[in-house]
Motif scaffolding. Structure first.
Motif, mmCIF file in Angstrom:
data_model
loop_
_atom_site.group_PDB
_atom_site.id
_atom_site.type_symbol
_atom_site.label_atom_id
_atom_site.label_comp_id
_atom_site.label_asym_id
_atom_site.label_seq_id
_atom_site.Cartn_x
_atom_site.Cartn_y
_atom_site.Cartn_z
ATOM 1 N N THR A 149 0.517 -1.898 -0.124
ATOM 2 C CA THR A 149 -0.234 -0.092 -0.070
ATOM 3 C C THR A 149 0.964 1.409 0.113
ATOM 4 O O THR A 149 0.579 2.685 -0.822
ATOM 5 N N MET A 150 2.162 1.817 0.502
ATOM 6 C CA MET A 150 2.934 2.692 0.764
ATOM 7 C C MET A 150 3.076 2.751 -0.757
ATOM 8 O O MET A 150 3.425 3.659 -0.615
ATOM 9 N N GLN A 151 4.166 2.002 -1.515
ATOM 10 C CA GLN A 151 4.094 2.035 -2.713
ATOM 11 C C GLN A 151 3.036 2.478 -3.669
ATOM 12 O O GLN A 151 2.916 3.331 -4.372
ATOM 13 N N GLN A 152 1.834 1.558 -2.971
ATOM 14 C CA GLN A 152 0.670 2.284 -5.235
ATOM 15 C C GLN A 152 0.254 3.474 -4.283
ATOM 16 O O GLN A 152 -0.329 4.084 -5.256
ATOM 17 N N ARG A 153 0.154 3.665 -3.197
ATOM 18 C CA ARG A 153 -0.855 4.762 -2.749
ATOM 19 C C ARG A 153 -0.313 5.926 -2.672
ATOM 20 O O ARG A 153 -0.143 7.436 -2.384
ATOM 21 N N PHE A 154 1.131 5.470 -1.886
ATOM 22 C CA PHE A 154 1.639 6.854 -1.182
ATOM 23 C C PHE A 154 3.216 6.960 -1.922
ATOM 24 O O PHE A 154 3.833 8.017 -2.024
ATOM 25 N N PHE A 160 14.342 1.138 3.301
ATOM 26 C CA PHE A 160 14.639 2.197 4.947
ATOM 27 C C PHE A 160 12.838 3.172 5.146
ATOM 28 O O PHE A 160 12.500 3.331 6.159
ATOM 29 N N ALA A 161 12.102 3.153 3.922
ATOM 30 C CA ALA A 161 11.017 3.548 4.116
ATOM 31 C C ALA A 161 10.191 2.658 5.303
ATOM 32 O O ALA A 161 9.771 3.333 6.104
ATOM 33 N N ARG A 162 10.327 1.341 4.872
ATOM 34 C CA ARG A 162 9.486 0.698 5.395
ATOM 35 C C ARG A 162 10.257 0.866 6.881
ATOM 36 O O ARG A 162 9.166 -0.063 7.936
ATOM 37 N N ALA A 163 11.658 0.423 6.762
ATOM 38 C CA ALA A 163 11.961 0.374 8.559
ATOM 39 C C ALA A 163 11.248 1.205 9.291
ATOM 40 O O ALA A 163 10.871 1.036 10.526
ATOM 41 N N GLU A 232 16.235 9.824 1.607
ATOM 42 C CA GLU A 232 14.925 10.043 0.518
ATOM 43 C C GLU A 232 13.718 9.834 0.830
ATOM 44 O O GLU A 232 12.900 10.106 0.932
ATOM 45 N N SER A 233 13.764 8.236 0.999
ATOM 46 C CA SER A 233 12.837 7.107 0.428
ATOM 47 C C SER A 233 12.383 7.244 1.571
ATOM 48 O O SER A 233 10.333 8.339 1.717
ATOM 49 N N ALA A 234 12.969 7.112 2.646
ATOM 50 C CA ALA A 234 12.409 7.812 4.969
ATOM 51 C C ALA A 234 11.775 9.341 4.511
ATOM 52 O O ALA A 234 10.476 9.496 5.130
ATOM 53 N N LEU A 235 12.116 9.664 4.204
ATOM 54 C CA LEU A 235 11.949 11.749 3.985
ATOM 55 C C LEU A 235 10.185 11.617 2.925
ATOM 56 O O LEU A 235 9.428 12.306 3.388
ATOM 57 N N ASN A 236 10.376 10.639 2.197
ATOM 58 C CA ASN A 236 9.339 10.997 1.330
ATOM 59 C C ASN A 236 7.747 9.624 1.366
ATOM 60 O O ASN A 236 7.003 10.831 1.681
ATOM 61 N N ALA A 237 8.326 9.115 2.028
ATOM 62 C CA ALA A 237 7.554 8.360 2.860
ATOM 63 C C ALA A 237 6.336 9.798 4.853
ATOM 64 O O ALA A 237 5.512 9.607 4.296
ATOM 65 N N THR A 239 6.645 12.865 4.385
ATOM 66 C CA THR A 239 6.104 13.132 3.237
ATOM 67 C C THR A 239 4.699 13.761 2.936
ATOM 68 O O THR A 239 3.623 13.539 3.393
ATOM 69 N N ALA A 240 4.844 12.060 2.341
ATOM 70 C CA ALA A 240 2.912 11.717 2.184
ATOM 71 C C ALA A 240 2.327 11.094 3.443
ATOM 72 O O ALA A 240 0.834 11.258 3.147
ATOM 73 N N ILE A 241 2.932 10.882 4.153
ATOM 74 C CA ILE A 241 2.175 10.684 5.977
ATOM 75 C C ILE A 241 1.425 11.983 6.495
ATOM 76 O O ILE A 241 0.737 11.706 7.515
ATOM 77 N N GLY A 242 1.596 12.901 5.471
ATOM 78 C CA GLY A 242 1.409 14.518 6.888
ATOM 79 C C GLY A 242 -0.113 14.427 6.983
ATOM 80 O O GLY A 242 -1.003 13.827 6.029
ATOM 81 N N ASP A 243 -0.706 14.575 8.008
ATOM 82 C CA ASP A 243 -1.759 15.302 8.084
ATOM 83 C C ASP A 243 -2.356 15.988 6.956
ATOM 84 O O ASP A 243 -4.200 15.864 6.084
ATOM 85 N N ASP A 244 -2.209 16.954 6.211
ATOM 86 C CA ASP A 244 -2.241 18.113 5.290
ATOM 87 C C ASP A 244 -2.233 17.267 4.339
ATOM 88 O O ASP A 244 -2.897 17.128 3.040
#
Length: 290
Positions: A149-154, A160-163, A232-237, A239-244
């Motif tokens: 879901t992380m990959q497809q939606r976000f 490292f994003a998964r970690a 960068e992959s973790a920071l992208n994650a 960013t994608a899951i911020g409330d805004d």
């Protein structure tokens, strides 16, 4: 990320299909399709306690009395399970060192893998909630399908994003051990606001992000396992899951009064604070502006 370097934890359990639970319900309250959609939006942000999403209890509340099937140790021949065991093992080593340096013993949490739904001391949860931590039984719960879901939606790919997802939930366990959950519950009983841009929930979630960053810093010092693009992959994650970002995606507008986890910028800020410092003392999100 060269995650294969990590020590494998023996604390990963498999609850199996349905996790011993029936349909999706929280605290005895069943969910209709509308509720499931709401949880799919809110829960994907790694909420600390699924019962709190529906106002069923408080962080740190006593476990509910219910019958649950006993998970068994997860098979080690699945690459995804092996990855989870490696990351959890590194969180154990990191927090074990930090606690020992402060004259304390770290209690290693169990991480329970499930598919579809699971019963916990915090109530029954469906996969729509996303990964979560239950303070009632000191366990992290994860449906491995969430990584897809992380990959497809976000659009958040990378080990490292998964970690980061796992480390964030373990961060909630650390909060529970050091009394943050209890203090949040006490403040809530005294009338402090839970939701909102500066509410207790946002501050608690951002601290878990910072703790995840502390783990990333310390584990990198030990393992030297990060590769170009991992941070960068973790920071992208984050960013994608911020409330805004989630609210804009779901409803086309942002409502700060309903924030529970913080904005994209805040989540990135606090993860980077822990990542760059490796110091839990820098993670006081409960004082001042965030």
């Amino acid at each position: 990320m060269l995650w294969q370097k990590g020590r494998r934890s023996d604390n990963v359990e498999d609850a199996g299909e349905g996790g011993g639970g029936g349909g999706p319900s929280f605290g005895g309250r069943g969910l209709g399709i509308g509720g499931i959609i709401i949880l799919a939006i809110l829960g994907m942000v790694f909420y600390k306690d699924p019962t709190a999403l529906l106002g069923q209890g408080e962080p740190g509340a006593a476990p509910q009395q219910q019958t649950r099937s006993a998970p068994h140790q997860a098979a080690s021949n699945d690459p995804q399970v092996d990855f989870v065991r490696a990351i959890l093992g590194e969180t154990e080593d990191t927090w074990g060192e930090i606690f020992a340096a402060n004259g304390q013993t770290y209690e290693r949490p169990k991480l329970v893998l499930f598919h579809g739904g699971v019963r916990t001391a915090c109530g029954s949860a469906s996969s729509a909630v996303g990964p979560f931590y239950c303070p009632g039984d000191h366990k992290v719960y994860l449906d491995l399908d969430f990584f897809q879901t992380m990959q497809q939606r976000f659009h958040s790919a990378g080990d490292f994003a998964r970690a980061y997802v796992i480390a964030h939930e373990v961060g909630h366990h650390v909060q529970n051990l050091v009394g943050v959950f209890d203090k949040v519950s006490d403040a809530r009983r005294r009338g402090a606001r839970l939701e909102g841009a500066t509410g207790l929930s946002v501050r608690q979630e951002l601290q878990a992000d910072c703790f995840a960053g502390v783990w990333a810093n310390r584990s990198q010092q030990r393992q030297q396992w990060l590769q170009p693009g991992d941070v960068e992959s973790a920071l992208n994650a984050a960013t994608a899951i911020g409330d805004d970002a989630l609210q804009e995606q779901a409803q086309g507008r942002v409502v700060p009064d309903s924030f529970t986890h913080g904005t994209s910028a805040q989540r990135v800020k606090w993860f980077k604070t822990g990542l760059e410092s490796g110091d839990i003392g820098k993670c006081n999100t409960f004082s001042g502006s965030i």
